[in-house]
Design a protein around this motif. Structure first.
Motif, PDB file in Angstrom:
ATOM      1  N   SER A 120       0.840  -1.200   0.000  1.00 46.60           N
ATOM      2  CA  SER A 120       0.000   0.000   0.000  1.00 46.60           C
ATOM      3  C   SER A 120       0.874   1.248   0.000  1.00 46.60           C
ATOM      4  O   SER A 120       0.617   2.195  -0.744  1.00 46.60           O
ATOM      5  N   THR A 121       1.904   1.242   0.858  1.00 45.30           N
ATOM      6  CA  THR A 121       2.768   2.412   0.924  1.00 45.30           C
ATOM      7  C   THR A 121       3.519   2.603  -0.389  1.00 45.30           C
ATOM      8  O   THR A 121       3.613   3.718  -0.906  1.00 45.30           O
ATOM      9  N   LEU A 122       4.004   1.488  -0.938  1.00 42.90           N
ATOM     10  CA  LEU A 122       4.752   1.582  -2.189  1.00 42.90           C
ATOM     11  C   LEU A 122       3.874   2.136  -3.308  1.00 42.90           C
ATOM     12  O   LEU A 122       4.229   3.113  -3.980  1.00 42.90           O
ATOM     13  N   PHE A 123       2.704   1.526  -3.497  1.00 42.63           N
ATOM     14  CA  PHE A 123       1.797   2.006  -4.549  1.00 42.63           C
ATOM     15  C   PHE A 123       1.355   3.441  -4.258  1.00 42.63           C
ATOM     16  O   PHE A 123       1.204   4.257  -5.174  1.00 42.63           O
ATOM     17  N   GLY A 124       1.126   3.731  -2.962  1.00 48.40           N
ATOM     18  CA  GLY A 124       0.712   5.073  -2.584  1.00 48.40           C
ATOM     19  C   GLY A 124       1.774   6.096  -2.968  1.00 48.40           C
ATOM     20  O   GLY A 124       1.472   7.172  -3.498  1.00 48.40           O
ATOM     21  N   LEU A 125       3.012   5.732  -2.729  1.00 48.72           N
ATOM     22  CA  LEU A 125       4.126   6.622  -3.043  1.00 48.72           C
ATOM     23  C   LEU A 125       4.218   6.837  -4.558  1.00 48.72           C
ATOM     24  O   LEU A 125       4.357   7.972  -5.033  1.00 48.72           O
ATOM     25  N   THR A 131       0.776  11.331  -9.839  1.00 48.85           N
ATOM     26  CA  THR A 131      -0.364  12.247  -9.993  1.00 48.85           C
ATOM     27  C   THR A 131       0.016  13.691  -9.682  1.00 48.85           C
ATOM     28  O   THR A 131      -0.648  14.611 -10.136  1.00 48.85           O
ATOM     29  N   ASP A 132       1.086  13.889  -8.920  1.00 49.46           N
ATOM     30  CA  ASP A 132       1.500  15.259  -8.630  1.00 49.46           C
ATOM     31  C   ASP A 132       2.107  15.945  -9.855  1.00 49.46           C
ATOM     32  O   ASP A 132       2.268  17.151  -9.876  1.00 49.46           O
ATOM     33  N   ARG A 133       2.475  15.145 -10.855  1.00 46.81           N
ATOM     34  CA  ARG A 133       3.204  15.723 -11.974  1.00 46.81           C
ATOM     35  C   ARG A 133       2.389  15.866 -13.245  1.00 46.81           C
ATOM     36  O   ARG A 133       2.922  16.205 -14.278  1.00 46.81           O
ATOM     37  N   ILE A 134       1.094  15.541 -13.174  1.00 47.49           N
ATOM     38  CA  ILE A 134       0.305  15.614 -14.405  1.00 47.49           C
ATOM     39  C   ILE A 134      -0.867  16.556 -14.226  1.00 47.49           C
ATOM     40  O   ILE A 134      -1.255  16.876 -13.105  1.00 47.49           O
ATOM     41  N   ARG A 135      -1.417  16.956 -15.355  1.00 48.85           N
ATOM     42  CA  ARG A 135      -2.435  17.988 -15.320  1.00 48.85           C
ATOM     43  C   ARG A 135      -3.758  17.472 -14.738  1.00 48.85           C
ATOM     44  O   ARG A 135      -4.435  18.181 -14.024  1.00 48.85           O
ATOM     45  N   TRP A 136      -4.076  16.204 -15.080  1.00 47.80           N
ATOM     46  CA  TRP A 136      -5.344  15.653 -14.558  1.00 47.80           C
ATOM     47  C   TRP A 136      -5.124  14.909 -13.241  1.00 47.80           C
ATOM     48  O   TRP A 136      -5.893  14.020 -12.870  1.00 47.80           O
ATOM     49  N   GLY A 137      -4.049  15.318 -12.526  1.00 45.78           N
ATOM     50  CA  GLY A 137      -3.679  14.619 -11.298  1.00 45.78           C
ATOM     51  C   GLY A 137      -4.783  14.520 -10.253  1.00 45.78           C
ATOM     52  O   GLY A 137      -4.928  13.493  -9.606  1.00 45.78           O
ATOM     53  N   ASN A 138      -5.571  15.602 -10.127  1.00 43.77           N
ATOM     54  CA  ASN A 138      -6.587  15.569  -9.075  1.00 43.77           C
ATOM     55  C   ASN A 138      -7.675  14.538  -9.348  1.00 43.77           C
ATOM     56  O   ASN A 138      -8.151  13.865  -8.443  1.00 43.77           O
ATOM     57  N   ILE A 139      -8.057  14.436 -10.611  1.00 39.81           N
ATOM     58  CA  ILE A 139      -9.051  13.414 -10.959  1.00 39.81           C
ATOM     59  C   ILE A 139      -8.469  12.028 -10.709  1.00 39.81           C
ATOM     60  O   ILE A 139      -9.122  11.156 -10.129  1.00 39.81           O
ATOM     61  N   MET A 214      -1.557   7.348  -0.534  1.00 38.38           N
ATOM     62  CA  MET A 214      -1.264   8.342  -1.568  1.00 38.38           C
ATOM     63  C   MET A 214      -1.563   9.761  -1.076  1.00 38.38           C
ATOM     64  O   MET A 214      -0.746  10.670  -1.250  1.00 38.38           O
ATOM     65  N   VAL A 215      -2.737   9.938  -0.466  1.00 39.92           N
ATOM     66  CA  VAL A 215      -3.145  11.281  -0.031  1.00 39.92           C
ATOM     67  C   VAL A 215      -2.143  11.858   0.968  1.00 39.92           C
ATOM     68  O   VAL A 215      -1.680  12.989   0.832  1.00 39.92           O
ATOM     69  N   ILE A 216      -1.800  11.046   1.951  1.00 44.07           N
ATOM     70  CA  ILE A 216      -0.884  11.533   2.993  1.00 44.07           C
ATOM     71  C   ILE A 216       0.502  11.794   2.412  1.00 44.07           C
ATOM     72  O   ILE A 216       1.127  12.829   2.672  1.00 44.07           O
ATOM     73  N   LEU A 217       0.992  10.832   1.622  1.00 46.33           N
ATOM     74  CA  LEU A 217       2.351  10.967   1.102  1.00 46.33           C
ATOM     75  C   LEU A 217       2.451  12.113   0.103  1.00 46.33           C
ATOM     76  O   LEU A 217       3.469  12.792   0.031  1.00 46.33           O
ATOM     77  N   SER A 218       1.374  12.317  -0.649  1.00 47.52           N
ATOM     78  CA  SER A 218       1.395  13.406  -1.617  1.00 47.52           C
ATOM     79  C   SER A 218       1.526  14.752  -0.912  1.00 47.52           C
ATOM     80  O   SER A 218       2.273  15.632  -1.353  1.00 47.52           O
ATOM     81  N   PRO A 249      13.929  10.121   1.639  1.00 48.92           N
ATOM     82  CA  PRO A 249      14.475  10.266   2.995  1.00 48.92           C
ATOM     83  C   PRO A 249      13.808  11.397   3.782  1.00 48.92           C
ATOM     84  O   PRO A 249      13.643  11.294   4.984  1.00 48.92           O
ATOM     85  N   GLN A 250      13.382  12.462   3.071  1.00 45.06           N
ATOM     86  CA  GLN A 250      12.799  13.596   3.795  1.00 45.06           C
ATOM     87  C   GLN A 250      11.389  13.321   4.300  1.00 45.06           C
ATOM     88  O   GLN A 250      10.899  14.012   5.187  1.00 45.06           O
ATOM     89  N   ILE A 251      10.723  12.333   3.704  1.00 44.91           N
ATOM     90  CA  ILE A 251       9.357  12.052   4.177  1.00 44.91           C
ATOM     91  C   ILE A 251       9.320  10.731   4.946  1.00 44.91           C
ATOM     92  O   ILE A 251       8.265  10.127   5.114  1.00 44.91           O
TER      93      ILE A 251
END
Lengths: 331, 377
Positions: A120-125, A131-139, A214-218, A249-251
């Motif tokens: 879960s953590t791996l896929f979440g990451l 999704t942080d890097r694309i335009r339709w990331g929020n959807i 994903m939400v938390i890590l993002s 490492p920072q997160i």
């Protein structure tokens, strides 16, 4: 309709009751120790010593009755026989150690503990980074996050449509078997395939929990100071290196929180196993085993409680860790 | 520089495609359920939902009539009939299990000495023989047929009326709403005390709340059920409301306290200086300012109670009248594993409400998650 009114009146009574308690008790307090007159200062001080407990009263009552007392009561029951009439010492626990189903459950719970939080953590990451890097990331985020809102039972039904098996030669209506037969393999009854069936159940929980991770890590990724990343890029780091050596490492702290939160969910996992295999074919887990002893056939509260206490012991390290973190923050 | 720009756009493409695949993978299971819930009873059992938009192929066989059905036509004995039913169209046919799609519609084949079989595209067959037929059971004709895609809302009508899911829906609603509203009130007061009042034991109480967050509720089931029986609540709505209130409180207090601690100190201090009572401060200042936190807890609790199976199974009865939706689903999975359309439709109805709440209030949900987890670390 009758039900409807029952629900409405409960809300009304509940809300009114709470408000009446908080307002009423405060008023009584202010009448006994009026914050004016000759002893105003003294009165205010006294009232302020009592008031917190009026505010906290109902919550403390509920927490004690619904969480603290049951833990103590379970401990007591786990040391007694099936009906609680005779003290048996640690007999229930020694019985557990020798019981095949209990060992199977412990083994499976450990497997779940290793696999589900990690995946879960791996896929979440990965999902957060993508999704942080694309335009339709929020959807995209919404859609990956969506399974969070679905009940474990509902998820069980959804995945039944994926794992369904039809005999060889018939049209496969389960997606997984359809793909397998298309690729030239033989259809399998996934949920009875020991020991792999455990993993097919775990996938359901990974599917649900990834969105949470994903939400938390993002959020954590976005909180990383830009300078550290820019510096790395200027030094010629590749995107993968930036991700692995600068960002992750920072997160780490946040990853640990996500990991432990999912661990707690995993330890308590019940519904998925309950509705999909009911612990048959080597998929038993502690929570379902406990349910079996407490509510099936002739209940054995002693053994059931012993399993509950084992669960409690397993979550204790995380509990201690959480409390220490919380206290650090208060200070 | 051109090279770098090109590289960059390739990377963007890769990221987009990977993200798309991931999202697809995560959405497909739910999509499958959604599509399935609108499918026709026969089709759902005969083809995968991903094939439901194209015509579905079915294979099977029918038997011709027997010698009783034969009629004389000129010098021949003839048996006629049709191998298709409803809106099926014939794609291929055959006479042996080994090669069930050997012939095209319109072909003629000889089965045995002099028996001629013709099957036309409309499904009508004609079996002829120069001698009278002698057979007890008809000849088998294997068919491959196509059925056009068919979608229906009939499943929903059936499930909501005949299958008792309407009742379960009401039960779930009855359980959920009070179990969401009541803990919020109790927790809000407690959280205010923990956040803004000075008293001995505050640190320990806060730590205790954090600790109680992770207590597995399985531990509570038996003791509480017994307690409820002893004090006369028994199994029923009151019991389950109280239980959910108790189980939801640690998270509620924790989330709200974390939020309230962050409210500006000056506002509260100046209100105190102005002579406002604690109760007034709470009601006029804290409560309105804490709305986002209240909302996020409300969503958590709503989703959790709506989706819960364990607490409902234990604290409510298990008769048809008392079941919540998750309970009904569980029964359906056990007993009606074969009735796919009922299962799919019931499941979709039960997850529809949480999904609506989720998409409508996602902002608060995310905010709550962040307050609950990131700060906790």
């Amino acid at each position: 309709m009758e039900l409807f009114w029952l629900a409405i009146s409960t809300i009304a009574i509940g809300v009114f009751g709470c408000v009446a308690w908080f307002w009423g008790s405060n008023m009584v307090l202010d009448t006994i120790y009026p914050p004016k007159g000759p002893n105003a200062g003294d009165n205010i001080r006294k009232a302020n010593q009592i008031r917190p407990w009026l505010f906290l009263g109902p919550a403390i009552l509920f927490l004690t009755m619904y969480l603290v007392y049951p833990v103590i009561d379970s401990l007591w029951r786990s040391l007694h026989n099936s009906t609680g009439s005779r003290f048996v010492g640690v007999d229930n626990y020694t019985w557990l150690l020798g019981d095949g189903k209990f060992r199977e459950s412990m083994r499976n719970n450990m497997l779940w503990l290793l696999v589900v939080p990690a995946l879960s953590t791996l896929f979440g990451l990965i999902a957060a980074q993508l999704t942080d890097r694309i335009r339709w990331g929020n959807i995209g985020k919404s859609l990956i996050f969506m399974p969070m809102a679905i009940s474990f039972v509902g998820a069980g039904v959804i995945w039944k449509f994926i794992y369904e098996f039809r005999a060889e030669g018939e049209t496969q209506i389960g997606l997984l078997n359809w793909i397998v037969t298309r690729l030239g393999g033989d259809p399998q009854i996934w949920l009875t395939l020991i020991p792999w069936n455990n993993f097919f159940l775990m996938i359901v929980l990974v599917w649900i929990q990834t969105g949470f991770a994903m939400v938390i890590l993002s959020a954590a990724l976005r909180g990383i100071p830009e300078e550290t990343i820019e510096a790395a890029i200027l030094d010629g780091a590749s995107p993968l290196q930036v991700f692995m050596k600068i960002k992750v490492p920072q997160i780490m702290g946040t990853i640990a929180v996500v990991w432990t939160t999912i661990t707690i969910v995993v330890l308590k996992v019940f519904d998925i196993v309950f509705v999909m295999t009911n612990g048959q074919w080597g998929t038993q887990v502690l929570a379902n085993l406990m349910y079996d002893w407490m509510f099936r056939g002739s209940p054995d509260y002693g053994r059931g409680s012993a399993i509950a206490i084992v669960l409690m012991i397993l979550v204790t390290p995380i509990m201690v860790w959480n409390i220490r973190n919380a206290r650090k923050e208060v200070r | 520089m051109d090279g770098m720009a090109g590289q960059k756009s390739t990377l963007v493409w890769v990221v987009n495609i990977c993200a798309f695949l991931l999202v697809l993978l995560w959405t497909i299971p739910t999509l499958g359920l959604f599509v399935s819930s609108f499918r026709d009873r026969d089709q759902i059992a005969n083809s995968g939902w991903w094939q439901s938009f194209s015509a579905a192929e079915q294979t099977g066989f029918v038997r011709t009539g027997t010698d009783d059905d034969a009629v004389q036509d000129g010098g021949l004995y003839v048996i006629e009939g049709n191998v298709t039913e409803g809106d099926q169209t014939l794609v291929a046919w055959g006479t042996g299990a080994r090669d069930p799609a050997r012939f095209q519609p319109g072909d003629t084949t000889e089965i045995e000495d002099g028996w001629q079989l013709t099957v036309d595209a409309d499904g009508s067959y004609r079996l002829t023989s120069p001698e009278p037929f002698e057979m007890r059971r008809g000849e088998r004709i294997f068919t491959t047929t196509e059925v056009p895609p068919k979608f229906t809302t009939g499943n929903y009508q059936r499930v909501l009326t005949a299958e008792g899911l309407g009742r379960a829906f009401m039960n779930t609603l009855t359980v959920t709403i009070p179990a969401t509203v009541i803990p919020i009130l109790i927790a809000a007061f407690a959280a205010y005390a923990l956040a803004w009042m000075e008293f001995p034991g505050r640190a320990i109480l806060t730590a205790a709340v954090v600790g109680l967050l992770v207590v597995p509720l399985q531990v509570s089931l038996i003791p509480l059920l017994r307690l409820h029986n002893e004090i006369g609540i028994g199994k029923g709505y009151l019991g389950i409301w109280l239980a959910h209130t108790g189980f939801g409180l640690p998270l509620a207090v924790y989330l709200l306290r974390n939020y309230m601690v962050g409210l500006p100190r000056e506002v509260i201090e100046s209100a105190r200086v102005d002579g406002a009572t604690e109760f007034q401060i709470f009601r006029r200042i804290i409560l309105p300012l804490s709305f986002p936190a209240l909302a996020s807890f409300a969503i958590f609790q709503f989703l959790w109670v709506w989706n819960d199976l364990l607490v409902a199974t234990v604290f409510l009865g298990n008769t048809r009248e008392q079941l919540v939706m998750t309970g009904v689903l569980r029964e359906l999975m056990g007993s009606k594993g074969g009735e796919w359309e009922i299962l799919a439709t019931s499941a979709f109805i039960s997850i529809a409400v949480p999904l609506i709440v989720f998409f409508a209030m996602q902002k608060y949900l995310v905010r709550g998650l962040l307050a609950g987890s990131v700060k906790g670390g």
